[in-house]
Scaffold this motif. Structure first.
Motif, PDB file in Angstrom:
ATOM      1  N   ILE A  12       2.097  76.628   7.710  1.00 29.77           N
ATOM      2  CA  ILE A  12       1.583  76.354   6.828  1.00 29.77           C
ATOM      3  C   ILE A  12       1.822  75.066   6.564  1.00 29.77           C
ATOM      4  N   ASN A  13       1.900  74.640   6.884  1.00 24.81           N
ATOM      5  CA  ASN A  13       1.542  72.689   6.420  1.00 24.81           C
ATOM      6  C   ASN A  13       0.483  72.034   7.246  1.00 24.81           C
ATOM      7  N   TYR A  14      -0.184  72.918   8.593  1.00 22.62           N
ATOM      8  CA  TYR A  14      -0.731  72.229   9.718  1.00 22.62           C
ATOM      9  C   TYR A  14      -2.135  71.127   8.864  1.00 22.62           C
ATOM     10  N   VAL A  15      -2.628  70.497   9.760  1.00 23.75           N
ATOM     11  CA  VAL A  15      -3.484  69.320   9.357  1.00 23.75           C
ATOM     12  C   VAL A  15      -4.572  69.303  10.889  1.00 23.75           C
ATOM     13  N   VAL A  16      -5.349  68.598  10.773  1.00 20.53           N
ATOM     14  CA  VAL A  16      -5.865  68.385  12.068  1.00 20.53           C
ATOM     15  C   VAL A  16      -5.522  66.736  12.722  1.00 20.53           C
ATOM     16  N   ALA A  17      -5.547  66.454  14.205  1.00 22.73           N
ATOM     17  CA  ALA A  17      -5.532  65.033  14.564  1.00 22.73           C
ATOM     18  C   ALA A  17      -6.848  64.729  14.349  1.00 22.73           C
ATOM     19  N   ALA A  18      -7.295  64.064  15.185  1.00 18.96           N
ATOM     20  CA  ALA A  18      -8.655  62.677  15.240  1.00 18.96           C
ATOM     21  C   ALA A  18      -9.518  63.975  14.849  1.00 18.96           C
ATOM     22  N   CYS A  19     -10.025  65.039  15.711  1.00 12.15           N
ATOM     23  CA  CYS A  19     -11.250  65.882  15.405  1.00 12.15           C
ATOM     24  C   CYS A  19     -10.878  66.899  14.681  1.00 12.15           C
ATOM     25  N   TRP A  20     -10.134  67.566  15.481  1.00 18.44           N
ATOM     26  CA  TRP A  20      -9.991  69.005  14.527  1.00 18.44           C
ATOM     27  C   TRP A  20      -9.053  70.129  15.502  1.00 18.44           C
ATOM     28  N   GLU A  21      -7.993  69.302  15.935  1.00 15.62           N
ATOM     29  CA  GLU A  21      -7.181  70.166  16.722  1.00 15.62           C
ATOM     30  C   GLU A  21      -6.124  70.416  15.673  1.00 15.62           C
ATOM     31  N   PHE A  22      -5.317  71.399  16.253  1.00 16.74           N
ATOM     32  CA  PHE A  22      -4.288  71.507  14.786  1.00 16.74           C
ATOM     33  C   PHE A  22      -2.697  70.815  15.311  1.00 16.74           C
ATOM     34  N   ILE A  23      -2.265  69.982  14.215  1.00 16.79           N
ATOM     35  CA  ILE A  23      -0.917  69.507  14.745  1.00 16.79           C
ATOM     36  C   ILE A  23      -0.071  69.772  13.381  1.00 16.79           C
ATOM     37  N   ILE A  24       1.081  69.538  13.499  1.00 13.66           N
ATOM     38  CA  ILE A  24       1.827  69.174  12.446  1.00 13.66           C
ATOM     39  C   ILE A  24       2.489  68.074  11.548  1.00 13.66           C
ATOM     40  N   PRO A  25       1.951  68.193  10.737  1.00 15.87           N
ATOM     41  CA  PRO A  25       2.598  66.235  11.029  1.00 15.87           C
ATOM     42  C   PRO A  25       4.241  66.335  10.365  1.00 15.87           C
ATOM     43  N   GLY A  26       4.966  65.455  11.240  1.00 20.20           N
ATOM     44  CA  GLY A  26       6.564  65.645  10.541  1.00 20.20           C
ATOM     45  C   GLY A  26       7.011  65.646  12.059  1.00 20.20           C
ATOM     46  N   VAL A  27       6.725  66.963  12.652  1.00 17.02           N
ATOM     47  CA  VAL A  27       7.216  67.223  13.088  1.00 17.02           C
ATOM     48  C   VAL A  27       6.816  67.676  14.948  1.00 17.02           C
TER      49      VAL A  27
END
Lengths: 274, 659
Positions: free
Chosen positions: B327-342
């Motif tokens: 639920i906390n996902y963000v995008v990496a440099a472009c559009w890849e989904f990553i999770i902040p912090g962990v």
């Protein structure tokens, strides 16, 4: 039943409320000097050759075995740049219906629908009536018309659709004849009828520099329509772009510097569309 | 009001780049090699040395300070060492940490000293090096009698931020040191969420009005552009400074707030390529948000990019992300989904060339296949084979240590690898053409097709026309092509499903191309979709460049026809609109409605561009007159004139909808 259609445009932004698909019927009785859809003038399918990008390879001029190319003297299935095509093809009413109904969800969610334009859609009024009947109650329908049609045809079609967008180009019959090749008698009669009817509608006037945008003409239009809603369309100098493609000559010489918005403050309910 | 002096100094004039920056000319790699230092020691020592050299510059017109004075980041390993490392390890890109999102929220709240207590030796040294630079800024602030900055640097980054301005400056400090450590594509994360408490408290206390807060945000946005010319990726602009706004919370509420709105406005007013704006949206996002965003699209920067929470979050959970992380996902440099912090994912570790696989399947099976299904079976086994090859090539991944980044993270909970899939439209279009003409109609013989492909269509202009311009294409909303695209997409997911990578994570199939739309295409001959040899694919999840498309609605329908929840590494559908359609409110609203339609149909990611072909042509002729012309490339935007011609031309070829 069949109609000749030269384009179907998705996501048409200037042809009524919401997200719409516009169907362009081929053939028009008028010859407006500023027309920007010259491929919509002749009712028959015709060769459409884009010049830009042509490498003069000559492939399209060689004999081919496609029967559909025969009437045009060019092969339409060979150009490596896809510059050679035919504007206008016949659509079966069921085929068109299925195609238009595909957009039902987006029309509904945005208050949009289908707009029939041209050319002059009323020139193929039997087909138009049939498709309007098929869509009635399912999809919001509109027409864009010059109003140049017999009273019967105009009333029948206008009554069958949800919205009418109609051009008023000139009030003077003489000027109308001069710049469109036709009398505006029927047009103005139909407009009067439309004003009195309870069919939702919108008038439009193209602002053609020194031709339709004269104070005399605009004041006359304003007087004619009174409180009616009208859109005044700014002239687009790209109008000439397609003429050479259908072997026609564009006579109007208007540069973008000459295009300005005239005084329209006397209109009671006008918007200018740029 | 935009801060003109600040803008002129950093964006227009740019002479500070020559004035302040110094080359770091020691050959650290050789020194480290001779001293036989460990990887850990090398990275921390480089960081310390760079920090020692940093000079504090403060200008009276700026509120958010800090700019880099080290021109370059020297290598930590010699060429010989790199060669050795590559022998036994998979080295991703340049071997340093990239595409991660630290826990900004926690660091800004607690301050660095909080982390120093439990940090290891390297962490302590990293924090101390960072504080020494910040103390130089404190000193310089005192010297210039900048009481505002004296107050700020007396508090942060040692201790947590107490207000919005401190929080913004704290972010700038973190970001600055991440780059200085040699980490790259350092993302911005959910900025409007972790900054909101500071922002709203100051608004409520009357410290800022909406207008003065906007001024500060613009000042802050400009800071992303101070050193960004030093953050080079494949091309200038490819630097990963992606900011995420909005998104649904655990109760399904939309978290878009006043700060999100001000960020959109700031980006629209400044028209800078950084930060790159991303919006998390869902079926609950009101049309007004899309309208606000469309104003930003009109600015021509290629922002915002939209990600659909309704699709992305469940897909991430399917991959094994905990719901509170998904639920906390963000995008990496472009559009890849990553999770902040962990997150410790490597979201762009490989790429599958779809058109190449399809081309091989066609060539291998077309002569002998009894029916089209046999060709599909061949396709399926080749996709598996290629994915196995990609997986086998990625073993013993070795990433250089990142001490500063590690302080800012809560661990490495997720170690998944993302694999891009390039040229989906070209691949699906080729399959459908072969199905229709060779198998269903029998109008083209296998021999004719193969010899046309081998001659790059020189021998058969008529077949070229048929394949290129008359065949069904993705983007036509033709169920048959879209179904075949679904087959490819699902097979790709199947081929990676259940496989464990060398870090213990899973593989995520994606719909992005990154630069592979050029790189993969270069090495591939003519294909059955009517594509010439070496002709580029579409970027990301988009139609073929030459496909005749009825309009954006058909494109949306094609590209939302398939369930993407098993292919959720990221990669958007791109729609290009002629900038002229944004010239009235009514059209703008219709564009917003179109975006909403995409989201309602379950599209996963979308990116819109307002482009003007004439402007681009003019810029190619007179680049000096168009220094500020911005275009979108694949997951980032760039100044048009700074791009190589190949990238410029691709942008100019993309499908453009004029209305």
């Amino acid at each position: 039943m069949k109609a000749t259609i030269f384009d179907i445009k998705e996501f048409a932004l200037n042809d009524g409320e919401g997200i719409r698909t516009t169907v362009f019927f081929k053939g028009c009785p008028l010859r407006c000097a500023w027309c920007h859809n010259p491929e919509g003038l002749s009712p028959a399918p015709e060769l459409y050759i884009k010049k830009n990008g042509c490498r003069n390879c000559g492939l399209c001029k060689k004999d081919c075995r496609h029967p559909e190319c025969k009437p045009f003297g060019r092969c339409i299935h060979i150009c490596p740049m896809d510059l050679v095509s035919v504007a206008g093809r016949e659509w079966n009413v069921n085929e068109l219906y299925d195609m238009l109904m595909r957009g039902k969800a987006i029309y509904e969610s945005t208050g949009g629908g289908v707009t029939f334009s041209g050319g002059e859609p009323l020139m193929q009024s039997e087909f138009l009536f049939e498709i309007l009947e098929m869509l009635r109650g399912k999809v919001h329908t509109a027409i864009e018309t010059s109003g140049f049609a017999s009273e019967n045809v105009f009333k029948k079609i206008a009554s069958a659709c949800d919205f009418v967008i109609m051009d008023i180009k000139f009030i003077s019959g003489e000027l109308h004849k001069k710049y469109t090749g036709c009398s505006n008698e029927k047009i103005l009669d139909n407009a009067k009828w439309l004003i009195r009817s309870n069919i939702p509608h919108l008038f439009r006037t193209p602002l053609i520099p020194t031709i339709t945008d004269t104070e005399d003409n605009l004041r006359a239009i304003s007087d004619f329509i009174g409180e009616e809603k009208i859109e005044l369309l700014k002239y687009n100098t790209l109008a000439s772009a397609k003429y050479a493609s259908v072997g026609r000559v564009f006579d109007l010489n208007i540069s973008s510097e000459e295009v300005s918005i005239p005084n329209v403050s006397f209109f009671k309910n006008a918007t200018v569309r740029k | 009001m935009m801060n003109k002096a600040l803008y002129n100094f950093y964006i227009v004039d740019r002479s500070y780049r020559e004035m302040y920056r110094k080359e770091f000319d020691r050959n650290l790699a050789e020194e480290f090699h001779s001293a036989d230092l460990s990887d850990e020691e090398r990275l921390i020592r480089r960081f310390e040395l760079l920090c020692e050299k940093e000079v504090a510059h403060i200008h009276d017109f700026e509120k958010i300070v800090m700019l880099r004075t080290n021109k370059n980041i020297p290598e930590c390993f010699t060429d010989g060492e790199w060669a050795e490392r590559r022998k036994n390890h998979y080295i991703h890109e340049n071997g340093y940490v990239s595409n991660l999102s630290p826990n900004y929220a926690k660091v800004i709240e607690k301050g660095l000293l909080h982390f120093r207590k439990d940090a290891n030796e390297y962490g302590v040294r990293a924090i101390d090096a960072c504080l020494s630079v910040c103390d130089r800024y404190l000193e310089e602030a005192r010297k210039q009698d900048r009481q505002d900055l004296v107050k700020i640097f007396s508090q942060i980054p040692r201790y947590g931020a107490r207000n919005f301005r401190e929080a913004l400056q704290f972010f700038r400090i973190i970001h600055f040191f991440l780059w200085l450590e040699g980490d790259y594509h350092n993302t911005v994360g959910r900025f409007d969420q972790y900054m909101y408490p500071y922002f709203i408290a100051d608004i409520e206390r009357g410290v800022y009005t909406k207008e003065t807060a906007l001024d500060l945000i613009e000042d802050f946005f400009i800071s992303f552009n101070k050193d960004s010319d030093l953050y080079v990726g494949v091309q200038q602009g490819d630097n990963g400074q992606s900011m995420v706004l909005g998104g649904t919370d655990k109760d399904g509420n939309d978290t878009y707030n006043m700060l999100s709105e001000l960020c959109l406005i700031a980006s629209e007013e400044l028209k800078l390529i950084d930060p790159k704006i991303n919006l998390r949206v869902s079926k609950n996002t009101p049309l007004s948000v899309f309208e606000q965003c469309t104003k930003l699209t009109r600015a021509g920067l290629g922002f915002p990019q939209y990600s659909n929470d309704d699709v992305v979050i469940p897909a991430l959970i399917k991959y094994g992300y905990a719901p509170e992380d998904a639920i906390n996902y963000v995008v990496a440099a472009c559009w890849e989904f990553i999770i902040p912090g962990v997150g410790n994912d490597i979201a762009n570790i490989g790429a599958l060339n779809f058109p190449a696989v399809i081309d091989r399947a066609i060539r291998e099976a077309i002569g002998s296949a009894k029916g089209f299904n046999e060709l599909l079976e061949r396709t399926r086994s080749l996709i598996f084979e290629e994915c196995d090859k990609i997986r086998a090539s990625i073993h013993d991944v070795l990433v250089a240590p990142s001490h500063f980044m590690d302080i800012l993270r809560d661990g490495k909970k997720y170690n998944n690898f993302g694999i891009h899939g390039s040229g989906i439209a070209s691949a699906a279009d080729a399959l459908v053409a072969v199905k229709k003409y060779v198998f269903d109609e029998g109008s083209v013989t296998p021999e004719r097709l193969i010899s046309a492909l081998d001659s790059n269509f020189e021998s058969d202009a008529e077949l070229l026309h048929k394949l290129r311009f008359e065949a069904p294409k993705m983007g036509h909303a033709d169920p048959e092509v879209d179904k075949l695209a679904g087959f490819i997409i699902n097979t790709f997911a199947d081929a990676l499903d259940g496989k464990t990578n060398c870090l213990g994570g899973c593989y995520r199939a994606g719909s992005g191309t990154a630069m592979y739309y050029l790189w993969h295409a270069r090495e591939l001959g003519a294909t059955a979709d009517g594509r010439f040899a070496s002709e580029p694919f579409g970027t990301n999840f988009s139609p073929n460049l030459f496909a005749k498309i009825p309009g954006p609605i058909s494109v949306i329908e094609s590209f939302t026809a398939n369930d993407m929840t098993r292919n959720m590494n990221g990669g958007p559908l791109t729609l290009e609109f002629a900038s002229s359609i944004f010239n009235n409110e009514e059209s703008m609203r219709k564009v917003a409605e179109l975006i909403k339609y995409f989201i309602m149909r379950g599209g996963h990611q979308l990116q819109l561009n307002a482009v003007n072909l004439d402007t681009m042509k003019a810029a190619q002729k007179n680049p000096e007159l168009y220094r500020n012309l911005v275009v979108r490339i694949w997951g980032w935007s760039a100044y048009f004139v700074e791009l190589d011609r190949e990238f410029q031309n691709h942008v100019m070829l993309r499908q453009e909808y004029t209305v």
